[in-house]
Design a protein around this motif. Structure first.
Motif, mmCIF file in Angstrom:
data_model
loop_
_atom_site.group_PDB
_atom_site.id
_atom_site.type_symbol
_atom_site.label_atom_id
_atom_site.label_comp_id
_atom_site.label_asym_id
_atom_site.label_seq_id
_atom_site.Cartn_x
_atom_site.Cartn_y
_atom_site.Cartn_z
ATOM 1 N N ALA A 111 -13.023 -12.126 -8.641
ATOM 2 C CA ALA A 111 -11.921 -11.939 -7.702
ATOM 3 C C ALA A 111 -10.586 -11.724 -8.397
ATOM 4 O O ALA A 111 -9.735 -10.979 -7.896
ATOM 5 C CB ALA A 111 -11.837 -13.141 -6.760
ATOM 6 N N VAL A 112 -10.372 -12.370 -9.546
ATOM 7 C CA VAL A 112 -9.065 -12.257 -10.203
ATOM 8 C C VAL A 112 -8.831 -10.867 -10.799
ATOM 9 O O VAL A 112 -7.697 -10.545 -11.176
ATOM 10 C CB VAL A 112 -8.890 -13.337 -11.297
ATOM 11 C CG1 VAL A 112 -8.947 -14.732 -10.704
ATOM 12 C CG2 VAL A 112 -9.907 -13.175 -12.409
ATOM 13 N N ASP A 113 -9.872 -10.018 -10.850
ATOM 14 C CA ASP A 113 -9.708 -8.697 -11.472
ATOM 15 C C ASP A 113 -10.315 -7.595 -10.607
ATOM 16 O O ASP A 113 -10.799 -6.602 -11.121
ATOM 17 C CB ASP A 113 -10.354 -8.683 -12.861
ATOM 18 C CG ASP A 113 -9.969 -7.457 -13.681
ATOM 19 O OD1 ASP A 113 -8.785 -7.081 -13.654
ATOM 20 O OD2 ASP A 113 -10.852 -6.881 -14.337
ATOM 21 N N ALA A 114 -10.296 -7.777 -9.294
ATOM 22 C CA ALA A 114 -10.994 -6.835 -8.415
ATOM 23 C C ALA A 114 -10.070 -5.990 -7.547
ATOM 24 O O ALA A 114 -10.532 -5.028 -6.931
ATOM 25 C CB ALA A 114 -11.981 -7.599 -7.518
ATOM 26 N N LEU A 115 -8.786 -6.324 -7.469
ATOM 27 C CA LEU A 115 -7.866 -5.563 -6.637
ATOM 28 C C LEU A 115 -7.356 -4.328 -7.386
ATOM 29 O O LEU A 115 -7.429 -4.259 -8.607
ATOM 30 C CB LEU A 115 -6.673 -6.436 -6.240
ATOM 31 C CG LEU A 115 -6.786 -7.226 -4.931
ATOM 32 C CD1 LEU A 115 -7.989 -8.148 -4.960
ATOM 33 C CD2 LEU A 115 -5.497 -7.993 -4.670
ATOM 34 N N PRO A 116 -6.821 -3.344 -6.669
ATOM 35 C CA PRO A 116 -6.161 -2.227 -7.355
ATOM 36 C C PRO A 116 -5.045 -2.749 -8.256
ATOM 37 O O PRO A 116 -4.404 -3.764 -7.948
ATOM 38 C CB PRO A 116 -5.596 -1.380 -6.208
ATOM 39 C CG PRO A 116 -6.448 -1.720 -5.030
ATOM 40 C CD PRO A 116 -6.814 -3.164 -5.197
ATOM 41 N N PRO A 117 -4.766 -2.090 -9.356
ATOM 42 C CA PRO A 117 -3.724 -2.571 -10.269
ATOM 43 C C PRO A 117 -2.340 -2.573 -9.625
ATOM 44 O O PRO A 117 -2.010 -1.686 -8.826
ATOM 45 C CB PRO A 117 -3.779 -1.574 -11.430
ATOM 46 C CG PRO A 117 -5.103 -0.894 -11.315
ATOM 47 C CD PRO A 117 -5.443 -0.891 -9.862
ATOM 48 N N THR A 118 -1.529 -3.551 -9.983
ATOM 49 C CA THR A 118 -0.145 -3.563 -9.512
ATOM 50 C C THR A 118 0.611 -2.341 -10.002
ATOM 51 O O THR A 118 1.614 -1.941 -9.407
ATOM 52 C CB THR A 118 0.574 -4.830 -10.002
ATOM 53 O OG1 THR A 118 0.474 -4.891 -11.437
ATOM 54 C CG2 THR A 118 -0.029 -6.084 -9.396
ATOM 55 N N LEU B 25 2.822 4.156 -11.011
ATOM 56 C CA LEU B 25 2.015 4.664 -12.109
ATOM 57 C C LEU B 25 0.610 4.978 -11.624
ATOM 58 O O LEU B 25 0.121 4.390 -10.659
ATOM 59 C CB LEU B 25 1.964 3.637 -13.247
ATOM 60 C CG LEU B 25 3.325 3.231 -13.809
ATOM 61 C CD1 LEU B 25 3.174 2.077 -14.782
ATOM 62 C CD2 LEU B 25 3.998 4.415 -14.489
ATOM 63 N N LYS B 26 -0.061 5.886 -12.310
ATOM 64 C CA LYS B 26 -1.398 6.300 -11.918
ATOM 65 C C LYS B 26 -2.345 6.183 -13.102
ATOM 66 O O LYS B 26 -1.917 6.091 -14.252
ATOM 67 C CB LYS B 26 -1.386 7.743 -11.405
ATOM 68 C CG LYS B 26 -0.541 7.961 -10.157
ATOM 69 C CD LYS B 26 -0.583 9.420 -9.720
ATOM 70 C CE LYS B 26 0.267 9.637 -8.479
ATOM 71 N NZ LYS B 26 0.235 11.061 -8.045
ATOM 72 N N GLY B 27 -3.632 6.217 -12.803
ATOM 73 C CA GLY B 27 -4.629 6.244 -13.856
ATOM 74 C C GLY B 27 -5.185 4.868 -14.171
ATOM 75 O O GLY B 27 -4.843 3.849 -13.569
ATOM 76 N N ARG C 97 -0.888 3.830 -18.761
ATOM 77 C CA ARG C 97 -0.668 5.193 -19.256
ATOM 78 C C ARG C 97 0.666 5.688 -18.699
ATOM 79 O O ARG C 97 0.792 5.993 -17.524
ATOM 80 C CB ARG C 97 -1.788 6.119 -18.787
ATOM 81 C CG ARG C 97 -3.184 5.570 -19.050
ATOM 82 C CD ARG C 97 -3.536 5.551 -20.514
ATOM 83 N NE ARG C 97 -4.941 5.221 -20.727
ATOM 84 C CZ ARG C 97 -5.504 5.051 -21.898
ATOM 85 N NH1 ARG C 97 -4.763 5.178 -22.992
ATOM 86 N NH2 ARG C 97 -6.778 4.751 -22.011
ATOM 87 N N LEU C 98 1.683 5.759 -19.550
ATOM 88 C CA LEU C 98 2.995 6.215 -19.110
ATOM 89 C C LEU C 98 3.064 7.739 -19.217
ATOM 90 O O LEU C 98 2.556 8.329 -20.164
ATOM 91 C CB LEU C 98 4.084 5.592 -19.963
ATOM 92 C CG LEU C 98 4.164 4.045 -19.887
ATOM 93 C CD1 LEU C 98 5.193 3.531 -20.889
ATOM 94 C CD2 LEU C 98 4.509 3.592 -18.485
ATOM 95 N N ALA C 99 3.724 8.348 -18.252
ATOM 96 C CA ALA C 99 3.850 9.804 -18.253
ATOM 97 C C ALA C 99 4.695 10.251 -19.442
ATOM 98 O O ALA C 99 5.637 9.573 -19.839
ATOM 99 C CB ALA C 99 4.494 10.268 -16.947
ATOM 100 N N LEU D 116 0.808 -1.224 0.000
ATOM 101 C CA LEU D 116 0.000 0.000 0.000
ATOM 102 C C LEU D 116 0.841 1.274 0.000
ATOM 103 O O LEU D 116 0.329 2.343 0.313
ATOM 104 C CB LEU D 116 -0.935 0.021 1.222
ATOM 105 C CG LEU D 116 -2.287 -0.658 1.052
ATOM 106 C CD1 LEU D 116 -3.070 -0.606 2.365
ATOM 107 C CD2 LEU D 116 -3.096 0.002 -0.049
ATOM 108 N N GLY D 117 2.116 1.160 -0.378
ATOM 109 C CA GLY D 117 2.927 2.373 -0.423
ATOM 110 C C GLY D 117 2.368 3.414 -1.359
ATOM 111 O O GLY D 117 2.479 4.619 -1.118
ATOM 112 N N TRP D 118 1.735 2.987 -2.465
ATOM 113 C CA TRP D 118 1.150 3.909 -3.437
ATOM 114 C C TRP D 118 0.105 4.819 -2.811
ATOM 115 O O TRP D 118 -0.046 5.980 -3.208
ATOM 116 C CB TRP D 118 0.534 3.138 -4.598
ATOM 117 C CG TRP D 118 -0.481 2.105 -4.175
ATOM 118 C CD1 TRP D 118 -0.228 0.807 -3.828
ATOM 119 C CD2 TRP D 118 -1.895 2.293 -4.039
ATOM 120 N NE1 TRP D 118 -1.396 0.168 -3.489
ATOM 121 C CE2 TRP D 118 -2.433 1.052 -3.612
ATOM 122 C CE3 TRP D 118 -2.756 3.364 -4.242
ATOM 123 C CZ2 TRP D 118 -3.795 0.865 -3.377
ATOM 124 C CZ3 TRP D 118 -4.120 3.183 -4.019
ATOM 125 C CH2 TRP D 118 -4.625 1.951 -3.583
#
Length: 287
Positions: A212-219, A225-227, A285-287, A179-181
């Motif tokens: 469940a396999v697609d419900a967590l925040p993205p790695t 990275l954001k967005g 989405r890369l900055a 959860l550092g993000w």
């Protein structure tokens, strides 16, 4: 304290009678053709969650095919799905004694009333109850702190700066070490781990494992990275009917290149069984 001790326990939803079941229910219009009204309750920034969509198509295929349980289902996400009316068309590819295979597509309509294909899947179904009990594996359950030591979506900021309606329908206990993000200090590691369940207490089944396999925040968040991280393709394997109670989900990314990353997910039940696995390719989405 005596009053609290004698108060009735809150009711728990059961499989077949929960918000998840109602919102993934399909209505057969004709053989192999199903109608559904995609619920806004399973959206992120207005787009319908990919795991919820996988469960919707999985339910339609479970009705169309002679076997009850998804063993493997591969989905290609063609365009973003939105809440509202949709039609699912299924086709039986092959039926056998132990496995049947089918494909399905979900369509919505553009402003001119033309059909737009949103997602296409190919899946094999069988009967999980008929599988032998022999397990030989080097996989081990993820080490996640107790649920009381983990954090839910309400405990931190929303990195997407928008409404994630799906979070209100999930019980997520996120491992603090991933959860550092949320604190502005992402670790740089492509890892996400959490306790998982449905908010109304409904126990997991093969269809909810597809969620469940697609419900967590993205790695990608923990990689700094954001967005939005839209799924391009997702393949899920259902290995066992889960035991009642919360699940543990672990997702890892080893490679981000060319604006795409993979997410490998494992889902474990309370009896330390690996009940589902998945891999997806997603765009960042890369900055």
């Amino acid at each position: 304290m005596a009053e609290a001790a004698s108060a009735p326990a809150p009711s728990r939803a059961v499989i077949g009678d929960s918000e998840f079941d109602r919102d993934t229910a399909v209505v057969r219009r004709a053989p192999g053709v199903y109608d559904i009204d995609l619920s806004a309750g399973w959206t992120i920034l207005g787009a319908v969650n990919g795991g919820y969509l996988l469960a919707v198509l999985g339910r339609a295929l479970g009705d169309a095919l002679p076997h009850p349980d998804p063993f493997t289902i591969s989905a290609h996400y063609l365009t973003a799905s939105r809440p509202g009316k949709a039609v699912i068309r299924t086709e039986t590819v092959r039926t056998g004694r132990t496995l049947s295979t089918g494909q399905a597509s979900l369509f919505q309509y553009d402003d001119e009333g033309n059909e737009v294909e949103r997602i296409r899947v190919l899946a094999s179904y069988g009967d999980l109850a008929s599988l032998p009990d022999d397990v030989r594996t080097t996989a081990v359950p993820p080490a996640i702190p107790s649920p009381e030591e983990c954090f839910g979506p309400a405990d931190g900021p929303d990195p997407l700066k928008g409404t994630s309606a799906i979070a209100e329908r999930l019980m997520l206990g996120l491992d603090p070490s991933t959860l550092g993000w949320a604190l502005g200090r992402p670790s740089g590691k492509g890892e996400m781990r959490a306790w998982f369940g449905l908010a109304d207490g409904r126990d997991a089944d093969p269809l909810s494992l597809l969620l469940a396999v697609d419900a967590l925040p993205p790695t990608a968040f923990e990689m700094g990275l954001k967005g939005w991280v839209p799924t391009v393709e997702l393949t899920a394997h259902i290995r066992h009917r889960p035991a009642p109670g919360p699940l543990r989900v672990s997702i890892t990314t080893r490679n981000l290149a060319g604006g795409f990353l993979e997410e490998d997910a494992e889902v474990w039940d309370g009896e330390d069984r690996l009940v589902a696995q998945s891999r997806q390719l997603a765009r960042v989405r890369l900055a």
